[in-house]
Design a protein around this motif. Structure first.
Motif, mmCIF file in Angstrom:
data_model
loop_
_atom_site.group_PDB
_atom_site.id
_atom_site.type_symbol
_atom_site.label_atom_id
_atom_site.label_comp_id
_atom_site.label_asym_id
_atom_site.label_seq_id
_atom_site.Cartn_x
_atom_site.Cartn_y
_atom_site.Cartn_z
ATOM 1 N N GLN A 146 -16.864 0.799 -5.050
ATOM 2 C CA GLN A 146 -17.021 1.489 -4.100
ATOM 3 C C GLN A 146 -16.224 2.462 -3.360
ATOM 4 O O GLN A 146 -16.727 3.452 -2.828
ATOM 5 C CB GLN A 146 -17.506 0.564 -2.750
ATOM 6 N N VAL A 147 -14.810 2.179 -3.385
ATOM 7 C CA VAL A 147 -14.020 3.282 -3.217
ATOM 8 C C VAL A 147 -13.402 4.126 -3.961
ATOM 9 O O VAL A 147 -13.338 5.423 -3.938
ATOM 10 C CB VAL A 147 -12.823 2.487 -2.425
ATOM 11 N N TRP A 148 -13.198 3.562 -5.161
ATOM 12 C CA TRP A 148 -12.655 4.324 -6.390
ATOM 13 C C TRP A 148 -13.735 4.758 -7.334
ATOM 14 O O TRP A 148 -13.314 5.789 -7.909
ATOM 15 C CB TRP A 148 -11.632 3.374 -7.217
ATOM 16 N N GLY A 149 -14.822 4.244 -7.320
ATOM 17 C CA GLY A 149 -15.986 4.756 -8.088
ATOM 18 C C GLY A 149 -16.237 3.959 -9.353
ATOM 19 O O GLY A 149 -15.162 3.146 -9.785
ATOM 20 N N PHE A 150 -17.671 3.852 -9.570
ATOM 21 C CA PHE A 150 -17.848 2.885 -10.861
ATOM 22 C C PHE A 150 -17.131 3.191 -12.029
ATOM 23 O O PHE A 150 -17.103 2.348 -13.042
ATOM 24 C CB PHE A 150 -19.500 2.865 -10.942
ATOM 25 N N ASP A 151 -16.786 4.574 -12.340
ATOM 26 C CA ASP A 151 -16.134 4.893 -13.719
ATOM 27 C C ASP A 151 -14.596 4.805 -13.525
ATOM 28 O O ASP A 151 -13.956 5.161 -14.438
ATOM 29 C CB ASP A 151 -16.314 6.623 -13.851
ATOM 30 N N PHE A 211 -11.365 3.064 -14.367
ATOM 31 C CA PHE A 211 -10.931 1.942 -15.518
ATOM 32 C C PHE A 211 -9.385 1.764 -15.458
ATOM 33 O O PHE A 211 -8.985 1.081 -16.096
ATOM 34 C CB PHE A 211 -11.110 2.506 -16.854
ATOM 35 N N GLY A 212 -8.908 1.821 -13.987
ATOM 36 C CA GLY A 212 -7.370 1.452 -14.031
ATOM 37 C C GLY A 212 -7.315 0.082 -13.475
ATOM 38 O O GLY A 212 -7.936 -0.746 -13.806
ATOM 39 N N GLU A 213 -6.064 -0.324 -13.280
ATOM 40 C CA GLU A 213 -5.562 -1.735 -12.871
ATOM 41 C C GLU A 213 -6.257 -2.092 -11.556
ATOM 42 O O GLU A 213 -6.277 -1.305 -10.567
ATOM 43 C CB GLU A 213 -4.166 -1.688 -12.844
ATOM 44 N N GLU A 214 -6.787 -3.408 -11.799
ATOM 45 C CA GLU A 214 -7.450 -3.716 -10.318
ATOM 46 C C GLU A 214 -6.291 -3.926 -9.269
ATOM 47 O O GLU A 214 -6.400 -3.940 -8.016
ATOM 48 C CB GLU A 214 -7.793 -5.224 -10.662
ATOM 49 N N ARG A 215 -5.172 -4.090 -9.606
ATOM 50 C CA ARG A 215 -3.801 -4.295 -8.745
ATOM 51 C C ARG A 215 -3.919 -2.878 -7.876
ATOM 52 O O ARG A 215 -2.863 -3.079 -6.972
ATOM 53 C CB ARG A 215 -2.499 -4.403 -9.453
ATOM 54 N N THR A 216 -4.193 -1.777 -8.139
ATOM 55 C CA THR A 216 -4.153 -0.788 -7.413
ATOM 56 C C THR A 216 -4.472 -1.005 -5.841
ATOM 57 O O THR A 216 -4.282 -0.533 -4.931
ATOM 58 C CB THR A 216 -4.908 0.428 -8.242
ATOM 59 N N VAL A 217 -5.706 -2.065 -5.721
ATOM 60 C CA VAL A 217 -6.077 -2.153 -4.664
ATOM 61 C C VAL A 217 -5.358 -3.035 -3.855
ATOM 62 O O VAL A 217 -5.090 -2.481 -2.534
ATOM 63 C CB VAL A 217 -7.473 -3.117 -4.732
ATOM 64 N N ASP A 218 -4.430 -3.663 -4.300
ATOM 65 C CA ASP A 218 -3.590 -4.513 -3.557
ATOM 66 C C ASP A 218 -2.395 -3.539 -2.963
ATOM 67 O O ASP A 218 -1.984 -3.593 -1.899
ATOM 68 C CB ASP A 218 -2.738 -5.539 -4.555
ATOM 69 N N THR A 219 -1.927 -2.636 -3.775
ATOM 70 C CA THR A 219 -1.135 -1.675 -3.343
ATOM 71 C C THR A 219 -1.612 -0.926 -2.291
ATOM 72 O O THR A 219 -0.712 -0.660 -1.291
ATOM 73 C CB THR A 219 -0.643 -0.763 -4.358
ATOM 74 N N GLU A 227 -10.696 6.034 3.097
ATOM 75 C CA GLU A 227 -11.927 5.540 2.440
ATOM 76 C C GLU A 227 -12.077 3.959 2.627
ATOM 77 O O GLU A 227 -12.959 3.471 2.683
ATOM 78 C CB GLU A 227 -11.973 6.064 1.025
ATOM 79 N N LEU A 228 -11.006 3.317 2.067
ATOM 80 C CA LEU A 228 -10.602 1.843 2.071
ATOM 81 C C LEU A 228 -11.000 1.239 3.353
ATOM 82 O O LEU A 228 -11.738 0.416 3.561
ATOM 83 C CB LEU A 228 -9.177 1.595 1.557
ATOM 84 N N MET A 229 -10.423 1.814 4.545
ATOM 85 C CA MET A 229 -10.649 1.315 5.714
ATOM 86 C C MET A 229 -12.100 1.556 6.056
ATOM 87 O O MET A 229 -12.629 0.787 6.784
ATOM 88 C CB MET A 229 -9.731 2.402 6.779
ATOM 89 N N LYS A 230 -12.569 2.796 5.911
ATOM 90 C CA LYS A 230 -14.073 2.850 6.284
ATOM 91 C C LYS A 230 -14.883 1.811 5.527
ATOM 92 O O LYS A 230 -15.903 1.113 6.284
ATOM 93 C CB LYS A 230 -14.570 4.304 5.544
ATOM 94 N N TYR A 231 -14.737 1.268 4.282
ATOM 95 C CA TYR A 231 -15.582 0.211 3.611
ATOM 96 C C TYR A 231 -15.196 -1.096 4.296
ATOM 97 O O TYR A 231 -16.009 -1.719 4.369
ATOM 98 C CB TYR A 231 -15.147 0.496 2.038
ATOM 99 N N LEU A 232 -14.041 -1.090 4.583
ATOM 100 C CA LEU A 232 -13.630 -2.403 5.332
ATOM 101 C C LEU A 232 -14.209 -2.679 6.548
ATOM 102 O O LEU A 232 -14.773 -3.654 7.063
ATOM 103 C CB LEU A 232 -12.328 -2.814 5.415
ATOM 104 N N ILE A 233 -14.753 -1.534 7.304
ATOM 105 C CA ILE A 233 -15.198 -1.475 8.676
ATOM 106 C C ILE A 233 -16.612 -1.720 8.444
ATOM 107 O O ILE A 233 -17.191 -2.572 9.257
ATOM 108 C CB ILE A 233 -14.911 -0.091 9.284
ATOM 109 N N ALA A 234 -17.124 -1.313 7.510
ATOM 110 C CA ALA A 234 -18.660 -1.288 7.228
ATOM 111 C C ALA A 234 -18.929 -2.539 6.799
ATOM 112 O O ALA A 234 -20.097 -3.270 7.085
ATOM 113 C CB ALA A 234 -19.159 -0.264 5.972
ATOM 114 N N ASN A 235 -17.801 -3.491 6.300
ATOM 115 C CA ASN A 235 -18.098 -5.015 6.082
ATOM 116 C C ASN A 235 -17.242 -5.749 6.908
ATOM 117 O O ASN A 235 -16.774 -7.086 6.326
ATOM 118 C CB ASN A 235 -17.829 -5.096 4.567
ATOM 119 N N LYS A 236 -16.893 -5.524 8.049
ATOM 120 C CA LYS A 236 -16.055 -6.105 8.869
ATOM 121 C C LYS A 236 -16.656 -7.542 9.200
ATOM 122 O O LYS A 236 -17.705 -7.789 9.532
ATOM 123 C CB LYS A 236 -15.907 -5.617 10.159
#
Length: 215
Positions: free
Chosen positions: A171-176, A178-186, A150-159
């Protein structure tokens, strides 16, 4: 990809937005013609989906305004069913035309076709199969997780465009979420290990960008 949806039916807008967001699009919403034109001039719009009958300015008028200064793809939606209406829509510069009522999945396919987003995206030695939800590198399945895909798909759409952590979380985890932003980095780090470190570029203080770079 930036998508502009313009329709005076609030429920219709929300339903269509959900479909396109799931596919990785950034969605801008307008409920009348003037608002659609304002958004168009203040944002880069790759595709505009416009309802023909809108307050203030019609979809036809908005389409004509857009085509004066850009090559933005335009798809018109209408409850009108006559061949003369279809002729008028296409004559105004619209790239496609769809009659209401319609299946949102059909609209999504039409939109992807206009933007040349096929079921398979090739970036160097990578092949991303949208239908099978798999990523191949040099012909071998990289075994991406659902979230990585899902992350790759979103990056491709915004290549070629920088996306922030917040955008990815929304957009990938959902608007609801509430976890750590650093999960994106991981997840970015793990995806890089699978597709190549050079492909996802970090812009400090801004976000990430998928670029067609060579090692």
């Amino acid at each position: 990809m930036n998508l502009l949806l313009a329709d005076d039916e609030t429920l219709m807008l929300q339903i269509l937005k959900a479909y396109f967001v799931k596919e990785g699009f950034n969605v801008l919403l307008a409920q009348d013609g003037e608002e659609a034109i304002d958004l168009f001039y203040n944002h880069k719009v790759d595709l505009a989906i416009l309802d023909w009958m809108m307050p203030n300015r019609s979809g036809i008028e908005v389409c004509q305004e857009m085509k004066k200064t850009s090559r933005t793809k335009v798809l018109l939606l209408t409850a009108k069913g006559g061949s003369d209406d279809e002729f008028l829509a296409l004559q105004s510069g619209a790239d496609d035309y769809l009659r209401k009522p319609f299946d949102p999945r059909i609209l999504l396919l039409r939109a992807k076709k206009l933007l040349n987003l096929t079921s398979k995206t090739i970036i160097g030695d990578l092949t991303v199969d949208m239908e099978a939800q798999k990523i191949y590198r040099a012909g071998k399945d990289v075994l991406a997780t659902n979230k990585e895909f899902e992350l790759m798909k979103y990056l491709i759409a915004n290549k070629g465009h920088i996306v922030t952590r917040k955008m990815l979380l929304d957009q990938v985890w959902g608007f609801d979420y509430f976890g750590e932003e650093r999960t994106v980095d991981t997840h970015i780090r793990r995806l890089r290990e699978k597709i190549g470190e050079h492909r996802i570029v970090t812009y400090r203080g801004m976000g990430y960008c998928l670029e067609d770079r060579h090692e």
